[in-house]
Structure formats: structure tokens, C-alpha cells
Design a protein around this motif. Structure first.
Motif, PDB file in Angstrom:
ATOM      1  N   ASN A   1      50.005  32.528  42.060  1.00  7.35           N
ATOM      2  CA  ASN A   1      50.061  31.748  40.834  1.00  7.35           C
ATOM      3  C   ASN A   1      49.483  32.594  39.328  1.00  7.35           C
ATOM      4  N   PHE A   2      50.530  33.020  38.577  1.00  5.71           N
ATOM      5  CA  PHE A   2      50.000  34.086  37.522  1.00  5.71           C
ATOM      6  C   PHE A   2      49.181  33.296  36.555  1.00  5.71           C
ATOM      7  N   GLU A   3      49.610  32.125  36.404  1.00  2.00           N
ATOM      8  CA  GLU A   3      48.566  31.263  35.335  1.00  2.00           C
ATOM      9  C   GLU A   3      47.365  31.013  35.672  1.00  2.00           C
ATOM     10  N   GLN A   4      46.924  30.609  37.106  1.00  2.00           N
ATOM     11  CA  GLN A   4      46.042  30.553  37.712  1.00  2.00           C
ATOM     12  C   GLN A   4      45.083  31.761  37.584  1.00  2.00           C
ATOM     13  N   LEU A   5      45.804  32.852  37.999  1.00  2.00           N
ATOM     14  CA  LEU A   5      44.999  34.141  38.132  1.00  2.00           C
ATOM     15  C   LEU A   5      44.774  34.591  36.506  1.00  2.00           C
ATOM     16  N   LYS A   6      45.384  34.159  35.571  1.00  2.00           N
ATOM     17  CA  LYS A   6      45.031  34.604  34.221  1.00  2.00           C
ATOM     18  C   LYS A   6      43.855  33.946  33.906  1.00  2.00           C
ATOM     19  N   VAL A   7      43.589  32.648  34.351  1.00  8.56           N
ATOM     20  CA  VAL A   7      42.373  32.112  33.873  1.00  8.56           C
ATOM     21  C   VAL A   7      41.177  32.587  34.628  1.00  8.56           C
ATOM     22  N   GLN A   8      41.608  32.915  35.851  1.00  6.33           N
ATOM     23  CA  GLN A   8      40.678  33.608  36.595  1.00  6.33           C
ATOM     24  C   GLN A   8      40.175  35.087  36.659  1.00  6.33           C
ATOM     25  N   ARG A   9      41.053  35.792  35.766  1.00  5.75           N
ATOM     26  CA  ARG A   9      41.019  37.128  35.659  1.00  5.75           C
ATOM     27  C   ARG A   9      39.651  37.767  35.648  1.00  5.75           C
ATOM     28  N   TRP A  10      38.598  37.438  35.067  1.00  2.00           N
ATOM     29  CA  TRP A  10      37.530  38.174  34.913  1.00  2.00           C
ATOM     30  C   TRP A  10      36.748  38.315  36.236  1.00  2.00           C
ATOM     31  N   PRO A  11      36.560  37.088  36.773  1.00  2.00           N
ATOM     32  CA  PRO A  11      35.904  37.076  38.270  1.00  2.00           C
ATOM     33  C   PRO A  11      36.827  37.715  39.040  1.00  2.00           C
ATOM     34  N   VAL A  12      38.096  37.644  39.152  1.00  2.69           N
ATOM     35  CA  VAL A  12      38.831  38.315  40.144  1.00  2.69           C
ATOM     36  C   VAL A  12      38.812  39.778  39.948  1.00  2.69           C
ATOM     37  N   LEU A  13      38.700  40.445  38.582  1.00  2.80           N
ATOM     38  CA  LEU A  13      38.500  41.868  38.344  1.00  2.80           C
ATOM     39  C   LEU A  13      37.204  42.302  38.879  1.00  2.80           C
ATOM     40  N   VAL A  14      36.131  41.474  38.704  1.00  4.07           N
ATOM     41  CA  VAL A  14      34.766  42.060  38.955  1.00  4.07           C
ATOM     42  C   VAL A  14      34.644  41.764  40.808  1.00  4.07           C
TER      43      VAL A  14
ATOM     44  N   ASP B   1      41.768  41.498  53.171  1.00  5.72           N
ATOM     45  CA  ASP B   1      43.270  41.968  53.503  1.00  5.72           C
ATOM     46  C   ASP B   1      44.033  40.638  53.332  1.00  5.72           C
ATOM     47  N   PRO B   2      44.839  41.039  52.094  1.00  2.00           N
ATOM     48  CA  PRO B   2      45.804  39.834  51.649  1.00  2.00           C
ATOM     49  C   PRO B   2      46.635  39.199  52.703  1.00  2.00           C
ATOM     50  N   ILE B   3      46.990  40.114  53.370  1.00  2.00           N
ATOM     51  CA  ILE B   3      48.205  40.133  54.292  1.00  2.00           C
ATOM     52  C   ILE B   3      47.416  39.021  55.421  1.00  2.00           C
ATOM     53  N   ALA B   4      46.458  39.212  55.684  1.00  2.00           N
ATOM     54  CA  ALA B   4      45.773  38.321  56.880  1.00  2.00           C
ATOM     55  C   ALA B   4      45.319  36.801  55.853  1.00  2.00           C
ATOM     56  N   VAL B   5      44.748  37.115  54.441  1.00  2.00           N
ATOM     57  CA  VAL B   5      44.140  36.136  53.933  1.00  2.00           C
ATOM     58  C   VAL B   5      45.467  34.929  53.343  1.00  2.00           C
TER      59      VAL B   5
ATOM     60  N   SER C   1      41.645  39.692  46.625  1.00  2.00           N
ATOM     61  CA  SER C   1      42.321  40.648  48.085  1.00  2.00           C
ATOM     62  C   SER C   1      43.490  41.577  47.735  1.00  2.00           C
ATOM     63  N   LEU C   2      44.284  41.052  46.685  1.00  2.00           N
ATOM     64  CA  LEU C   2      45.384  41.915  46.341  1.00  2.00           C
ATOM     65  C   LEU C   2      45.158  43.144  45.611  1.00  2.00           C
ATOM     66  N   PHE C   3      44.091  42.855  44.752  1.00  2.00           N
ATOM     67  CA  PHE C   3      43.565  44.196  43.808  1.00  2.00           C
ATOM     68  C   PHE C   3      42.305  45.049  44.594  1.00  2.00           C
ATOM     69  N   ASN C   4      41.717  44.254  45.575  1.00  2.00           N
ATOM     70  CA  ASN C   4      40.346  44.910  46.174  1.00  2.00           C
ATOM     71  C   ASN C   4      41.024  46.041  47.199  1.00  2.00           C
TER      72      ASN C   4
END
Length: 421
Positions: free
Chosen positions: A89-102, A146-150, A171-174
Motif C-alpha cells: 500500500n503506497f499511500e500507507q507507506l508514504k505516511v510511514q516513510r520516515w519510520p520505515v526509512l529509519v 525477510d519480506p518473502i516470509a513476512v 523488510s522490503l528496504f532492509n
């Protein structure tokens, strides 16, 4: 008959058979069911080998012919990450982009050093003398989730959407970041610290990460423009496939991170705005179904391979003990690495209760960790770290994967009662 065709055919047949058994009888999430059935199958072959070793020899032959590290990191990973990103979900990811990045950068770095340090002392205590730099390598290969498992497990577990986006996005980015950290430490360990300049390490890291994201952005934009200029779902599906395969080739050519490139491209192409302006409803259905099928097919093969990797393990007593002790170490270090970013963002974004606990227990390890462990040299204590990694991954998928849903429901129930009081 070509050996490669024979091996692929056997893997697909096993994946289909084990997948059928799981859906028909076990009814577990695919990642968990397939891995469990393959481990039981391999243990069964071990038992039969006391009377007749034909099946064991055949399975050993298949495993020896497959370069798991190369197959997963150079071939399968790009397809799996693109499929995951396409359905995020890109819109959700955009909202959560900073925590996801960190989480996916600082979180992985902190976890790498915490795990490496604690494992170094743990190995000394149990009588295994391993240099600190090699323990850091283990920290780097086990820290990415692991995004594949997650992906499959979290969807079945009923994790709240906001939290699912954080865990899946991270998990996609890390994965990409974790592979870059691993390769950087690998280079330092291989060449020796005296031969490596700090500036070279920083340059390699920036080149891989920033270069991967920029390449992915360019790929996503070109794919969008091509798809928008035509309306033919067959060709548009092939264009997305070409973007992944061409992007992976370009990433290897320019020495940038292929995982980060395909994740970025997948997020752009999967974005609702891009979908509505570049794809007809028919194209959208075909693109989604095609990548879902690729995702399921490669996932089933991957988890069958992980189960079969038991055959290459050097199962010594101290190695198994180190693996069992590594399970709580890895979990506690992940919890600690998330503490600061979660507390920092909690006030700004509406986090669900016990986010850290769910992210720690739901941050599963998978094939990427095993592939990286297989890439270690003998001098880096490959046999030891492969056993430790395998034990952590099996525990992660079978135990954490099976119980994360119950944990989420328990927390939701507890806080629902608190709110009603």
C-alpha cells in the motif's frame, strides 16, 4: 537430459506436492507449511538412508548442484521483492516513510553491531574462538527481516494495516540495506582492516544504496511511460518483467543494489496514481495476477530449498548450542534496535499498542540470511555461522510465524478491555 532442467523439474514437483499436502491437510501459511513439510521429508530420507541411501544421495546431488546464494541473491530475490513492492500500500507507506526509512537503515546497522558484539562474547563463553569482524558479518546477515516470509504470514495473522505497512515496508528496504552492509563488512574481513580506507567504505555504501534507489526510480518512470502509451495487457505484463530483469542486469553492471532498485521500481509501478493513469482495469488484473503467480511459485521453491539445506550443515554440538543461544540474542537485539526510532516517531504517528513487541516477533528471518551465510568463506567460520543462521531462521519461520497472529490478537484483546473500562 539437461541437469538444470532435471533439478528445476524436481524442485517444482516437490513444491507442488508439499504445497498440496499443506493446503489439503496442514492448512498453515505457505512459507511455514512448505518449510515444515520439507524438513520432515528430509528427516524421513535420513531415516530411510539407514536401509537404502538412494533417496538421500539424490537429494544431496540436487543440493550440491545448486548455488543457493547465487540462485537467491542474483535471480530469485529481484522477482520476489518486485512482487512484494507491487502489492504494498503506497499511500500507507508514504505516511510511514520516515519510520520505515529509519528502521531499514539505522535499525539494521544498530542490530548488526549489537548482534555481532553479543554473539562474539557468547561464542567465547562456550569455547569457540571467533574474531569480532566475523561475528559482525553474522550480525549483518541475520539483521535484515525477510519480506518473502513476512508478507504471507502477516496477512494471515490479521496484523493492523498501519503496522503491516511498517513491517513489510521495512523488510522490503532492509533487505537491500542489509545485503550492502554485509558486502561492506565482507570486503573489510576479506582484505583486512589495514587495507581499507573509511572513505572507501562510506563511498561503497552510498553508491550501492543511493545508486540502487535512483536506478529503481528511473526504471519505474520509464516503465510507467511505456505502459501509459499503449493499451495491450500482454505486452504491458512483459514490460514489467523486462523492467525487473533489465534492472537487475543494470544494477550488477553499475555496482548498485539490485534489491533496492527493484523495490523502488515496484513501489512506483504499484502506486495507485500510476496504476490509474497507466493501466486499464484489465491490464491491472493481469499484471497483479502474473506477479502473484511468480511470487507464489518462487516462494514455494525457496522454502523447499531452505528445508533441504539441512543436508549441507555441519551439525556439531557446540554449533547447535550457539544456534540455540543466538535465538534470544537476535530477538533482544532487534527489540533494542527499534526502541529509539519507535519512541521518537510514536508521538508524531499513531502507532498501535506494543508496536515494538509485534515488530520484533513479526520480523521473520528467511532465505536471504541463509544465502548470505552460504557466501562466507571457510576462514570466516562458514560451517558454524551456517548452522547458527539455519537454527535462527527455522525458529523464526516455524515458531514466530505460527504465533505472531496469536500475539497480535492477545494485545488487541488486552487493549480493547482497557479501553472499555
Amino acid at each position: 537430459m539437461n541437469d538444470y532442467f532435471f533439478i528445476i523439474a524436481i524442485l517444482v514437483i516437490l513444491a507442488a506436492a508439499f504445497g498440496y499436502i499443506n493446503v489439503r491437510f496442514f492448512k498453515l501459511p505457505n512459507a511455514i507449511g512448505l518449510m515444515l513439510i520439507t524438513i520432515l521429508f528430509t528427516l524421513g530420507i535420513f531415516a530411510i538412508s539407514y536401509f537404502d541411501s538412494t533417496l538421500l544421495d539424490a537429494e544431496r546431488y540436487i543440493i550440491r548442484q545448486i548455488d543457493f546464494k547465487s540462485v537467491l541473491l542474483d535471480i530469485m530475490l529481484s522477482f520476489l521483492l518486485f512482487a512484494g513492492a507491487l502489492h504494498t500500500n503506497f499511500e500507507q507507506l508514504k505516511v510511514q516513510r520516515w519510520p520505515v526509512l529509519v528502521f531499514s537503515t539505522l535499525g539494521v546497522l544498530v542490530s548488526t553491531f549489537l548482534v555481532g558484539t553479543v554473539v562474539y562474547f557468547m561464542l567465547q563463553i562456550i569455547g569457540l574462538q571467533v574474531q569480532f569482524i566475523y561475528c559482525l558479518l553474522f550480525g549483518a546477515l541475520i539483521s535484515p527481516t525477510d519480506p518473502i516470509a513476512v508478507l504471507g504470514i502477516l496477512k494471515k495473522a490479521g496484523v493492523p494495516k498501519k503496522l503491516e505497512t511498517k513491517i513489510v515496508g521495512e523488510s522490503l528496504f532492509n533487505d537491500g540495506v542489509g545485503v550492502v552492509i554485509f558486502l561492506t563488512i565482507f570486503q573489510i574481513a576479506d582484505l583486512g582492516i589495514a587495507n581499507i580506507e573509511t572513505l572507501d567504505v562510506a563511498k561503497l555504501f552510498v553508491q550501492e544504496v543511493i545508486g540502487g534507489i535512483l536506478l529503481g526510480g528511473a526504471l519505474g518512470w520509464i516503465t510507467f511511460r511505456l505502459m501509459r502509451s499503449i493499451d495491450d495487457y500482454d505486452i504491458e505484463v512483459i514490460i514489467t518483467l523486462a523492467a525487473v530483469m533489465g534492472g537487475t542486469l543494470l544494477a550488477h553492471e553499475f555496482h548498485v543494489s539490485a534489491p533496492l532498485a527493484v523495490v523502488t521500481a515496484g513501489l512506483i509501478i504499484g502506486n495507485d496514481t500510476v496504476r490509474s493513469s497507466a493501466m486499464s482495469a484489465t491490464t491491472e488484473t493481469y499484471v497483479d495476477k502474473f506477479w502473484e503467480l511468480i511470487d507464489i511459485l518462487l516462494n514455494t521453491i525457496l522454502f523447499v530449498l531452505i528445508g533441504m539445506e539441512m543436508l549441507v550443515l555441519a551439525l556439531e554440538g557446540k554449533y547447535i548450542l550457539a544456534g540455540l543461544l543466538a535465538i534470544p540474542i537476535v530477538l533482544l537485539c532487534r527489540y533494542a534496535s527499534l526502541l529509539l526510532p519507535i519512541n521518537f516517531f510514536k508521538k508524531k504517528l499513531n502507532f498501535v499498542p506494543k508496536t515494538n513487541l509485534i515488530m520484533t516477533w513479526g520480523g521473520l528471518r528467511g532465505g536471504i540470511s541463509i544465502a548470505l551465510a552460504l557466501g562466507l568463506t571457510e576462514a570466516m567460520h562458514r560451517d558454524l555461522f551456517l548452522v547458527v543462521t539455519y537454527i535462527v531462521v527455522v525458529f523464526s519461520i516455524l515458531v514466530q510465524g505460527l504465533t505472531v497472529g496469536k500475539l497480535v490478537k492477545k494485545i488487541e484483546l488486552k487493549y480493547a478491555k482497557t479501553d472499555n473500562q
